[in-house]
Design an enzyme around this catalytic site. Structure first.
Site, PDB file in Angstrom:
ATOM      1  N   ASP A 452       0.848  -1.180   0.000  1.00 24.95           N
ATOM      2  CA  ASP A 452       0.000   0.000   0.000  1.00 24.95           C
ATOM      3  C   ASP A 452       0.889   1.237   0.000  1.00 24.95           C
ATOM      4  OD1 ASP A 452      -2.391   1.556   0.299  1.00 24.95           O
ATOM      5  OD2 ASP A 452      -1.871   1.796   2.408  1.00 24.95           O
ATOM      6  N   ASP A 813      -1.664  -0.554   6.043  1.00 23.77           N
ATOM      7  CA  ASP A 813      -2.037  -0.099   7.379  1.00 23.77           C
ATOM      8  C   ASP A 813      -3.493   0.317   7.482  1.00 23.77           C
ATOM      9  OD1 ASP A 813      -2.001   2.208   5.900  1.00 23.77           O
ATOM     10  OD2 ASP A 813      -1.010   3.425   7.424  1.00 23.77           O
ATOM     11  N   ASP A 817      -6.911  -2.600   3.424  1.00 23.71           N
ATOM     12  CA  ASP A 817      -5.838  -3.553   3.154  1.00 23.71           C
ATOM     13  C   ASP A 817      -6.089  -4.902   3.815  1.00 23.71           C
ATOM     14  OD1 ASP A 817      -4.290  -1.597   1.787  1.00 23.71           O
ATOM     15  OD2 ASP A 817      -3.673  -0.774   3.721  1.00 23.71           O
TER      16      ASP A 817
END
Length: 1107
Positions: A452, A813, A817
């Site tokens: 990410d 985070d 995700d």
């Protein structure tokens, strides 16, 4: 209904602190609850002289206290009327004190009725103001009385633990071998029992005790290390106390605490919701197993406490929306705590690494069983008949035990457990939290990282750097100057006001305006709030506008909506974000504020505010101009948000429908919006991100970005991070739709040398349209950026790479995700992110993202060191010990190594040097090798076996020479006098026994000393001993001490007179130590030559068969 105060009380009121009243209430209540008989809480109606005004400005709220019931803070009870009037009746209300009296019977879940109380009654019941929360004095008293908000640890099952300490691993084999040795001593050894058999049994028992102690010690230390690491993980919660919003550890919560639950947070206690957004949902799978999120409300929806949707249960995860609630059950009294207390903890399953080692041990044990069975068959069918005096039944049993125990490297399980402990300590030093130690080894296999962007690769500290108002782009400095020149009501202030209102972030504490104020909220809202605070007084603005309803931002909608209404009007002042062009008139009029992704909101807009503050309808050209500004910002790696508004007439809104279906109603209003402006935020890459990406690439790992940002923004950040290095970028249109699958090459690890870097950028809409052929082409690219993806698409990306044979790690985070983190072979979360992500992850980076490199290195090192340990143990511990038994049975020669000496090598002299290999540093080229393919590269393969047994042959041959030439021949017993004699040796019996003991001791020391050089050669796979010397920075402090202690143990068992008489050992001449040194140097030189050939000719046959 609360009883009214008596007139006497009302006439004699003097100032008195509220905390005293509440203290008396709690004192009285604790008296009521001190009895063990009823577990339920009585119905308590409290006469109180204080009740703070209940005013909330969130979307779903409970009814404020009527004015007739409000009491001024200065009013208090006189001295003679301090006692509260408390009516006590038996009922099934929830427990007031969650943990009062640790021995108190826990109330049955069906009896809890916190969910049935109205918010007003709930706050009165627990003695809290929903506005200011509990005061510090009350918190202190409740914390002292009820204890911490923690779940008591499960009782330890010591008998079960002790059983596995003793009989786990090879313990059962050692125990069985000891029993057989005792039986062989007596009664089978009668009338002349052999003391060596008794000694062998005693040695096995001692080894069993040592292994038991080590297993217990390892379990204790590993548990302690993992517990200390889990304590490093932050678990703070936002709570309202003394009128301020503060963050505290979840363990410090007490009954009645007002807490805020936000997107991605784990609920820290059982919480009765008193306020929630329309899209608030919880994942209760940890309790129910149902993965579908449960919507929340402030209303009671079920008779069962656990099923009611106005209760947020401890341990559940907030997957969308936000809310406010009161802590009603804590610690062991929560639903989660009750389940944890009643459930029996399962024994941890074996890790994949342990399973692979177990398979290896089973193979070795099977071979040992086959060899022992062959010995028994040969004895029964041939030796017992043709040579009846050669091997007796006790000797046969001892031989079988020796073969079984000598064949299996007993030191291996000890090395594995110690290796896991060493890894745990190394992870703790690197600030990496491993939920499972097997995760580290899996991380060493990773070949693709899907990361990410926000908060992982970037700093997650968003700040506004550019805006656009009236289609005119402005830097933040220019915007400040523009606002000062234009005066109040300018477009910049309008945009800033909208950014501050359509925002869930809040300032923490009472810091002065202008300081670097602490903000509680996500990174985007924090950046917008700081921007807004530079131009507007946000707190005053928020008091002026009251929130009616809202939809929080989520990765599915990609926008946030807030419906607000003015609390008071000044005819001379038009409050931001209104301007003169807005037709905002009636008292019932409201303002709809929407922020979100431009590509999502633009189709919902019909007009914009121009540079003169007038609302104009925009056409296709206007859209192109707005898109051009957005593209310009995004190309600089900035995240762009569109801020819009819309006036809602009060008479056009169905309030009943809004209350019943808030989300649907707001979505229906989300059209014909007026564009106020664009805001561009920047989240710069972390300082260590480019180097981390470079090291991953160097380690043969492909590094991909998977983000929800626009393709242009994602590409710009990817270039800054080093994820895209190719000069030209490919897109979906460059991939043929129907290219035959057989013509598409798989990913080539040598792409840099052959064709250079290739980059591909795909958007979420591209993924929806991709064919199987295009997917296979995309998976062959070394550099890929997936932009504008949804959580489901992130999950799809991970599965595609896994189906192509890659071992995938996902880093992230955010809540979005979590599905991909769960699906990945290794999920890596970043501390400080959402608790949903940390819950789904296998590994949590507590500080720097660059720690993932340390994790990869530790994973590879763990596997490498275990390979080295096996390579060290097999030559002497299996092959060289087996040869004397085979030669003895087949060719009638004396057994060149006694049974007890076999046990000593396996359990004493080989163990410490093997353990020292656990502490080996990684080779300099460890992170330049390609990742291990777990489907092909196993812990033990034909290459390892070939290398180990090649060394074993050399050790066996030189040891045989030491025994039969230097031991027998030089003592007057030629080899020919023993060949095929099967015990019928024409030699003096006493002299033969003396020489046999010396020859066996020479064989023993030959193996012990030669293993030194095997240890030195197996330290590295490719590097020379001169490139990675055992002394220095790359040295191993435990290596040489282990070698000398090993020799010392051998000397102890061979030279102590008392032991010599029992173990039938003896002194050996000095050359028995020197000759093995010469042999060992030769073995080391041969292996150095092999390593040189591997490094010089990596494509040669020698390199291909190298381990």
């Amino acid at each position: 209904m609360m009883p009214s105060l008596t007139s006497a009380a009302s006439k004699a009121m003097r100032p008195r602190a509220m905390s005293d009243v509440e203290s008396q209430a709690e004192t009285k209540l604790s008296e009521v609850l001190s009895n063990d008989a009823p577990a339920a809480v009585p119905d308590l109606n409290l006469t109180r002289q204080y009740h703070r005004t209940l005013e909330r400005t969130n979307s779903i709220r409970f009814m404020s206290t009527p004015a007739s019931r409000r009491v001024q803070p200065g009013v208090r009870l006189p001295q003679e009327f301090r006692t509260l009037s408390i009516q006590v009746t038996e009922s099934h209300h929830g427990t007031l004190s969650p943990r009062s009296g640790k021995k108190r019977h826990v109330t049955d879940l069906a009896q809890l009725e916190w969910h049935k109380l109205s918010p007003d009654d709930l706050c009165v019941r627990v003695g809290v103001s929903p506005i200011s929360g509990l005061d510090s004095a009350m918190v202190k008293r409740r914390l002292e009385k009820n204890g911490k908000n923690v779940i008591s640890p499960a009782p330890r099952n010591l008998p079960k633990k002790i059983f596995f300490y003793v009989f786990g691993g090879f313990g059962s084999l050692l125990f069985g071998g000891a029993i057989v040795c005792f039986i062989s001593w007596r009664p089978l050894g009668d009338p002349n029992p052999s003391a060596s058999n008794l000694a062998l049994a005693v040695v096995l028992v001692v080894v069993l005790f040592v292994q038991t102690f080590f297993n217990a010690w390892q379990d204790f230390t590993t548990s302690r290390v993992l517990a200390s690491m889990s304590g490093l993980l932050p678990s703070d919660v936002l709570v309202q106390r003394d009128g301020n919003a503060i963050e505290i550890p979840a363990s410090d919560l007490v009954l009645g605490d007002i807490i805020k639950i936000k997107l991605g947070a784990k609920v820290p206690a059982d919480v009765r919701l008193i306020e929630c957004s329309s899209d608030l949902q919880f994942d209760r799978s940890i309790l129910t197993g149902e993965s579908k999120p449960i919507p929340a409300t402030v209303k009671n929806t079920d008779e069962n406490f656990m099923e009611s949707k106005n209760i947020a249960l401890q341990g559940t995860l907030c997957t969308s929306g936000s809310g406010v609630g009161v802590c009603v059950e804590l610690g062991d009294s929560t639903v989660f705590g009750r389940i944890a207390k009643d459930a029996t903890r399962e024994r941890p399953s074996k890790t994949t690494l342990e399973k692979e080692i177990q398979r290896f041990v089973i193979i070795i044990a099977s071979l040992a069983f086959v060899v022992a069975s062959m010995i028994v068959i040969l004895w029964a069918s041939w030796l017992r008949r043709d040579h009846p005096g050669f091997i007796s039944v006790p000797v046969l049993l001892i031989d079988c035990v020796s073969v079984a125990i000598a064949f299996i490297p007993e030191g291996l399980p000890v090395c594995v457990t110690l290796s896991l402990t060493v890894i745990a300590n190394a992870m703790r030093r690197k600030n990496i939290l491993c939920k499972s130690l097997a995760t580290v080894e899996s991380l060493g296999c990773v070949s693709v990282i899907c990361s990410d962007k926000t908060g992982t690769l970037t700093q997650n500290r968003m700040s506004v750097v550019n805006i656009a108002v009236g289609l005119q782009p402005l830097s933040i400095e220019d915007a400040k100057e523009h606002a000062e020149k234009s005066g109040p009501g300018n477009l910049v202030n309008t945009l800033a006001g909208l950014a501050g209102l359509c925002n869930d972030a809040v300032f923490s504490g009472s810091e002065e305006k202008g300081a670097e104020r602490t903000i509680n909220g996500d990174a985007t809202d924090t950046g917008l709030l700081r921007f807004s605070d530079r131009f507007e007084d946000v707190n005053s603005l928020r008091h002026l506008w009251k929130e009616v309803s809202k939809i929080a931002f989520n990765s599915k909608n990609k926008f946030a909506i807030k419906l607000v209404k003015l609390t008071r009007r000044d005819p001379n002042v038009l409050p931001s974000p209104l301007n003169e062009s807005d037709a905002f008139g009636g008292d019932d009029d409201m303002l709809l504020l929407v922020k979100g992704a431009p590509d999502i909101l633009l189709p919902r807009c019909s007009s914009y505010v121009d540079s003169d503050g007038k609302i104009k309808i925009f056409f296709e050209k206007t859209v192109e101009e707005i898109t051009a500004v957005q593209t310009n910002f995004a190309a600089q790696g900035q995240r762009v948000l569109l801020l819009t508004k819309k006036v809602i007439r009060g008479d056009s809104l169905d309030f009943d429908q809004l209350k019943e279906y808030p989300e649907d109603t707001l979505i229906a209003l989300n059209k014909d919006l007026v564009i106020v402006g664009l805001v561009a935020l920047v989240d710069p890459p972390k300082n260590d991100t480019p180097e981390t990406v470079r090291l991953c690439r160097r380690a043969g790992i492909r590094f991909m970005m998977v983000t929800g940002d626009f393709p242009i923004t994602a590409s710009a950040i990817a270039k800054q991070c080093g994820i895209i290095t190719a000069p030209a970028v490919h897109y979906l249109q460059d991939l043929p739709r129907e290219k035959p699958l057989e013509e598409i090459p798989a990913f080539d690890p040598d792409y840099l040398e052959k064709e250079g870097p290739k980059a591909l950028v795909l958007s979420g809409s591209d993924i929806l349209a991709m064919t199987e052929s295009q997917w296979k082409q995309a998976l062959s690219f070394p550099e890929v950026v997936f932009a504008r993806t949804t959580p489901q698409q992130k999950l799809q990306i991970v599965r595609q790479y896994q189906s192509a044979g890659a071992t995938v790690a996902v880093t992230g985070d955010g809540v979005n995700d979590a599905p991909a983190l769960k699906q990945a072979d290794v999920g890596v979360a970043v501390a400080g992110g959402s608790e949903v992500a940390m819950e789904a992850a296998d590994l949590i980076l507590l500080e720097d993202f660059s720690a993932i490199i340390d994790g990869i290195e530790q994973g590879r090192l763990a596997f490498e060191n275990l390979k080295k340990i096996l390579l060290y143990l097999l030559p002497a511990g299996s092959f060289s010990e087996l040869m004397p038994v085979i030669v003895n049975v087949l060719f009638g020669l004396p057994q060149a190594l006694s049974n007890i000496q076999m046990i000593l090598i396996c359990t004493v002299t080989d163990v410490l040097p093997a353990l020292s290999l656990v502490y080996e540093h990684p080779e300099a080229d460890l992170l330049t090798r390609r990742p291990r393919d777990p489907r092909k590269d196993h812990l033990v393969d034909i290459k390892i076996i070939g290398q180990a047994y090649a060394i074993g042959v050399l050790e066996s041959l030189t040891a045989m020479i030491a025994a039969f030439y230097f031991g027998f021949a030089r003592s007057g017993i030629p080899f020919s006098s023993m060949w095929l004699k099967y015990g019928s040796y024409d030699v003096d019996v006493d002299h033969f026994a003396t020489v046999l003991n010396r020859a066996q001791s020479m064989y023993f020391f030959n193996l012990v000393v030669m293993q030194w050089f095997n240890l030195l050669s197996t330290r590295t796979r490719r590097l020379s001993i001169f490139q990675q010397p055992p002394i220095g920075r790359s040295g191993n402090l435990f290596l040489f001490p282990a070698m000398f202690i090993s020799l010392g143990c051998g000397i102890f068992f061979q030279y102590v007179p008392a032991i010599q008489r029992v173990f039938l050992t003896t002194n050996v001449p000095y050359y028995s130590f020197l000759l093995p040194v010469a042999y060992g140097i030769g073995v080391l030189a041969l292996d150095e030559t092999r390593k040189l050939a591997v490094r010089t000719f990596p494509g040669s046959f020698i390199a291909k068969i190298a381990w």
